[in-house]
Design an enzyme around this catalytic site. Structure first.
Site, PDB file in Angstrom:
ATOM      1  N   GLY A  84       0.815  -1.218   0.000  1.00 38.04           N
ATOM      2  CA  GLY A  84       0.000   0.000   0.000  1.00 38.04           C
ATOM      3  C   GLY A  84       0.841   1.257   0.000  1.00 38.04           C
ATOM      4  O   GLY A  84       2.053   1.215   0.154  1.00 38.04           O
ATOM      5  N   ARG A  87       3.750   6.144   1.812  1.00 40.00           N
ATOM      6  CA  ARG A  87       4.249   7.534   1.851  1.00 40.00           C
ATOM      7  C   ARG A  87       3.688   8.333   0.693  1.00 40.00           C
ATOM      8  O   ARG A  87       4.318   9.280   0.222  1.00 40.00           O
ATOM      9  CB  ARG A  87       5.765   7.548   1.798  1.00 40.00           C
ATOM     10  CG  ARG A  87       6.308   6.773   0.626  1.00 40.00           C
ATOM     11  CD  ARG A  87       7.725   7.076   0.432  1.00 40.00           C
ATOM     12  NE  ARG A  87       8.252   6.232  -0.622  1.00 40.00           N
ATOM     13  CZ  ARG A  87       9.352   6.493  -1.260  1.00 40.00           C
ATOM     14  NH1 ARG A  87      10.030   7.564  -0.966  1.00 40.00           N
ATOM     15  NH2 ARG A  87       9.783   5.687  -2.196  1.00 40.00           N
ATOM     16  N   ASP A 119       8.596   6.171   7.689  1.00 43.50           N
ATOM     17  CA  ASP A 119       8.284   7.528   8.150  1.00 43.50           C
ATOM     18  C   ASP A 119       7.396   8.284   7.176  1.00 43.50           C
ATOM     19  O   ASP A 119       7.026   9.423   7.424  1.00 43.50           O
ATOM     20  CB  ASP A 119       9.585   8.312   8.395  1.00 43.50           C
ATOM     21  CG  ASP A 119      10.442   8.429   7.136  1.00 43.50           C
ATOM     22  OD1 ASP A 119      10.008   7.956   6.059  1.00 43.50           O
ATOM     23  OD2 ASP A 119      11.545   9.000   7.228  1.00 43.50           O
ATOM     24  N   GLY A 120       7.083   7.680   6.035  1.00 47.21           N
ATOM     25  CA  GLY A 120       6.205   8.341   5.079  1.00 47.21           C
ATOM     26  C   GLY A 120       6.867   9.461   4.300  1.00 47.21           C
ATOM     27  O   GLY A 120       6.203  10.215   3.592  1.00 47.21           O
ATOM     28  N   ARG A 170       3.371  13.407  -8.516  1.00 47.69           N
ATOM     29  CA  ARG A 170       3.425  12.525  -9.681  1.00 47.69           C
ATOM     30  C   ARG A 170       2.059  12.493 -10.357  1.00 47.69           C
ATOM     31  O   ARG A 170       1.027  12.484  -9.690  1.00 47.69           O
ATOM     32  CB  ARG A 170       3.797  11.140  -9.172  1.00 47.69           C
ATOM     33  CG  ARG A 170       3.792  10.071 -10.193  1.00 47.69           C
ATOM     34  CD  ARG A 170       4.603   8.902  -9.699  1.00 47.69           C
ATOM     35  NE  ARG A 170       3.897   8.087  -8.723  1.00 47.69           N
ATOM     36  CZ  ARG A 170       4.425   6.987  -8.179  1.00 47.69           C
ATOM     37  NH1 ARG A 170       5.640   6.614  -8.477  1.00 47.69           N
ATOM     38  NH2 ARG A 170       3.735   6.286  -7.317  1.00 47.69           N
ATOM     39  N   ASP A 246       4.187  -4.888  -7.499  1.00 48.06           N
ATOM     40  CA  ASP A 246       3.580  -3.630  -7.027  1.00 48.06           C
ATOM     41  C   ASP A 246       4.131  -2.437  -7.791  1.00 48.06           C
ATOM     42  O   ASP A 246       3.606  -1.322  -7.652  1.00 48.06           O
ATOM     43  CB  ASP A 246       3.804  -3.448  -5.520  1.00 48.06           C
ATOM     44  CG  ASP A 246       5.261  -3.595  -5.118  1.00 48.06           C
ATOM     45  OD1 ASP A 246       5.821  -4.684  -5.321  1.00 48.06           O
ATOM     46  OD2 ASP A 246       5.847  -2.610  -4.628  1.00 48.06           O
TER      47      ASP A 246
HETATM   48  P1  AMP Z   1       8.780   1.565  -3.297  1.00 44.56           P
HETATM   49  O1  AMP Z   1      10.175   1.134  -3.001  1.00 44.56           O
HETATM   50  O2  AMP Z   1       8.642   3.056  -3.365  1.00 44.56           O
HETATM   51  O3  AMP Z   1       8.185   0.875  -4.484  1.00 44.56           O
HETATM   52  O4  AMP Z   1       7.939   1.134  -2.006  1.00 44.56           O
HETATM   53  C1  AMP Z   1       7.686  -0.182  -1.613  1.00 44.56           C
HETATM   54  C2  AMP Z   1       6.733  -0.170  -0.448  1.00 44.56           C
HETATM   55  O5  AMP Z   1       7.341   0.417   0.717  1.00 44.56           O
HETATM   56  C3  AMP Z   1       5.456   0.627  -0.680  1.00 44.56           C
HETATM   57  O6  AMP Z   1       4.405   0.010   0.005  1.00 44.56           O
HETATM   58  C4  AMP Z   1       5.780   1.970  -0.076  1.00 44.56           C
HETATM   59  O7  AMP Z   1       4.642   2.695   0.290  1.00 44.56           O
HETATM   60  C5  AMP Z   1       6.583   1.550   1.143  1.00 44.56           C
HETATM   61  N1  AMP Z   1       7.513   2.619   1.556  1.00 44.56           N
HETATM   62  C6  AMP Z   1       8.648   2.985   0.927  1.00 44.56           C
HETATM   63  N2  AMP Z   1       9.244   4.001   1.576  1.00 44.56           N
HETATM   64  C7  AMP Z   1       8.473   4.299   2.635  1.00 44.56           C
HETATM   65  C8  AMP Z   1       8.550   5.265   3.706  1.00 44.56           C
HETATM   66  N3  AMP Z   1       9.560   6.130   3.791  1.00 44.56           N
HETATM   67  N4  AMP Z   1       7.559   5.259   4.623  1.00 44.56           N
HETATM   68  C9  AMP Z   1       6.543   4.391   4.538  1.00 44.56           C
HETATM   69  N5  AMP Z   1       6.408   3.461   3.574  1.00 44.56           N
HETATM   70  C10 AMP Z   1       7.358   3.416   2.631  1.00 44.56           C
HETATM   71 MG    MG Z   2       6.568   0.803  -5.382  1.00 40.46          MG
END
Ligand code: AMP
Ligand code: MG
Length: 492
Positions: A84, A87, A119-120, A170, A246
């Site tokens: 999900g 962030r 941390d979002g 985005r 994802d």
């Molecule tokens: P991504 O690497 O951006 O494709 O993210 C993979 C998953 O990790 C997704 O569910 C993101 O929402 C979650 N995620 C990545 N970075 C953060 C963050 N700093 N805080 C919370 N969730 C994160």
């Molecule tokens: Mg992703």
């Protein structure tokens, strides 16, 4: 500024969950993509201070209804039933000038119900990288999410070290992923799955609704878009780096730019991402991985499809197998363009294989090779062709004799030098400049010291990738040995 609508928000929870941005200390606008805003229907662009408030999430944009999207995903082959938007916040959808519905999303705007331990937030580096690379892809005509805004937060985010934070805005055809379907499927929520599939058909593939089996038609349509996408990535040496389900868009756009990078010296096994330890997402593996992801998508659709038992599995399998044909068709077309051949040329594939082997064995830079070949093709139309361009090309390889033999066989069939339309196609398939890793790193380093001028300079040239300006030439040069960037990091 934008006229938001909220169709996705009507889907059942937890596909969409209301969530609010967490304000930041001192938002400052780094970049705003005004042409894109106009394309999205903006009539006028407010001042930088207002944009910084809106696109950091500090003040709600009029009409926005922020929410986080639920999805699951196979990460490096391992299934995670709930990921999900940890962030990111979907502000809503806008219908653009061409009538297309597009998502506007903040990334790095604080924690959501899907944040788990995170941390979002986003550090500045990945925000600038995504801005540059996604806008380059758009300029190349490669399907991609777009960059609307980047705002510095004035706060620090702690990764390995504290780094400046930023929020990225985005724009996507949608943020629906293979993992979104997996999320509904693993929850055994058939009503949500069907609502999602119907939303996707209405939004992205309306022609599928008329099919005998709309969900099979949906599968075929998604397979076709992914095949075109991957062929185009390969044609510019793009390595996504994290092709988890994802990060695989149902609309067929490049999405979730993490540790992505462009290949310089041609090497089919090339990997940049520090987290891709098994080389699962190496350059040449990308078609097979996309197909694997599509098979996971197909599995989620089986319960909705009309046939049952073995028959439905056979239908889905045939749809996934068809990816190979669709990919080859698009690749053949791109090969012909890149080599300046007639579109129907039988020589496109063997000549491209020959050149790839030359680039690999001769340690040639992929972008520089095709750019030099383009100049050489142009020079052949001169009444008295000079050796200058041929020598420039031969200077790129460690094996000039072998490349000479290849050049002779290419010259015998290429038509770009006599046909201006073919030459234009060749030029448009072979950029002068790509966002090279060492240049991207350089502008990120400067930005961390507070200087954004190099970022803007690089953005200006990579968004005009066929322009032969002096700036472009300077920033287009391949990395020297000491400048090489060997590893890229997710930085999330
Ligand atoms: P991504 O690497 O951006 O494709 O993210 C993979 C998953 O990790 C997704 O569910 C993101 O929402 C979650 N995620 C990545 N970075 C953060 C963050 N700093 N805080 C919370 N969730 C994160
Ligand atoms: Mg992703």
């Amino acid at each position: 500024m934008l006229q938001f609508e909220h169709r996705y928000a009507t889907l059942p929870e937890p596909l969409w969950v209301e969530s609010q941005a967490t304000p930041v200390v001192n938002p400052e606008l780094i970049a705003f993509n005004a042409p894109l805003a106009y394309e999205l229907g903006a009539k006028e662009i407010p001042d930088a201070a207002t944009l910084a408030q809106w696109f950091s999430g500090n003040q709600p944009m009029p009409g926005a209804k922020p929410g986080a999207l639920g999805y699951a995903g196979h990460q490096f082959g391992n299934f995670v039933p709930q990921l999900g938007d940890g962030r990111a916040l979907l502000l809503g959808e806008v219908v653009d000038h061409s009538g297309m519905r597009r998502d506007v999303q903040l990334k790095g705007s604080g924690r959501t119900p899907f944040s788990r331990g995170g941390d979002g937030r986003s550090p500045l580096g990945p925000v600038l990288r995504e801005y540059l690379v996604s806008e380059f892809m758009a300029a190349m005509g490669i399907p991609t999410t777009r960059a609307l805004a980047a705002v510095a937060t004035g706060e620090r985010v702690v990764r390995q070290l504290p780094e400046p934070g930023a929020v990225f805005t985005r724009v996507a055809s949608s943020h629906i992923r293979v993992g979104t379907f997996q999320f509904a499927a693993v929850r055994r929520d058939e009503a949500a799955l069907k609502a999602l599939a119907d939303h996707v058909i209405a939004r992205h593939y309306p022609e599928a609704a008329n099919g005998e089996d709309p969900y099979l038609a949906l599968l075929n349509a998604v397979v076709a878009r992914q095949a075109v996408l991957i062929a185009r990535w390969m044609s510019v040496g793009f390595i996504h780096g994290v092709m988890n389900t994802d990060n695989c868009s149902i609309a067929g756009e490049t999405i979730d730019y993490g540790p992505c990078a462009f290949m310089e010296q041609f090497d089919p096994q090339k990997v940049f991402s520090s987290i891709d330890q098994g080389s699962r997402y190496a350059f040449a593996n990308q078609p097979a991985i996309a197909q694997w992801n599509l098979a996971r998508f197909a599995e989620t659709l089986l319960p909705l499809m009309r046939e049952e038992g073995d028959a439905v599995v056979e239908q889905a399998t045939a749809a996934i197998r068809h990816f190979d044909t669709l990919l080859s068709t698009e690749q053949r077309r791109l090969h012909a363009d890149k080599l300046g051949l007639a579109p129907e040329s039988e020589q496109a594939v063997p000549l491209m294989e020959g050149l790839e082997s030359q680039m690999h064995q001769g340690r040639m830079d992929m972008t520089a090779t095709f750019d030099a070949l383009t100049h050489y093709a142009a020079s052949l139309s001169d009444e008295q062709p000079s050796d200058e361009h041929r020598n420039a090309l031969l200077a790129l390889t460690t094996q000039p004799n072998e490349l000479t033999a290849w050049l002779d066989s290419w010259q015998a069939v290429q038509v770009a030098s006599q046909n201006s339309q073919r030459f234009a196609a060749m030029r448009n398939a072979n950029p002068v400049i790509i966002p090279r890793n060492h240049r991207v790193q350089e502008v990120i380093d400067a930005a961390y010291d507070g200087d954004f001028a190099p970022f803007h300079a690089l953005l200006a040239v990579v968004t005009q990738p066929f322009d032969e300006s002096e700036d472009a030439r300077r920033l287009a040069a391949p990395a020297t040995d000491s400048e090489q960037v060997l590893r890229t990091f997710c930085g999330t």
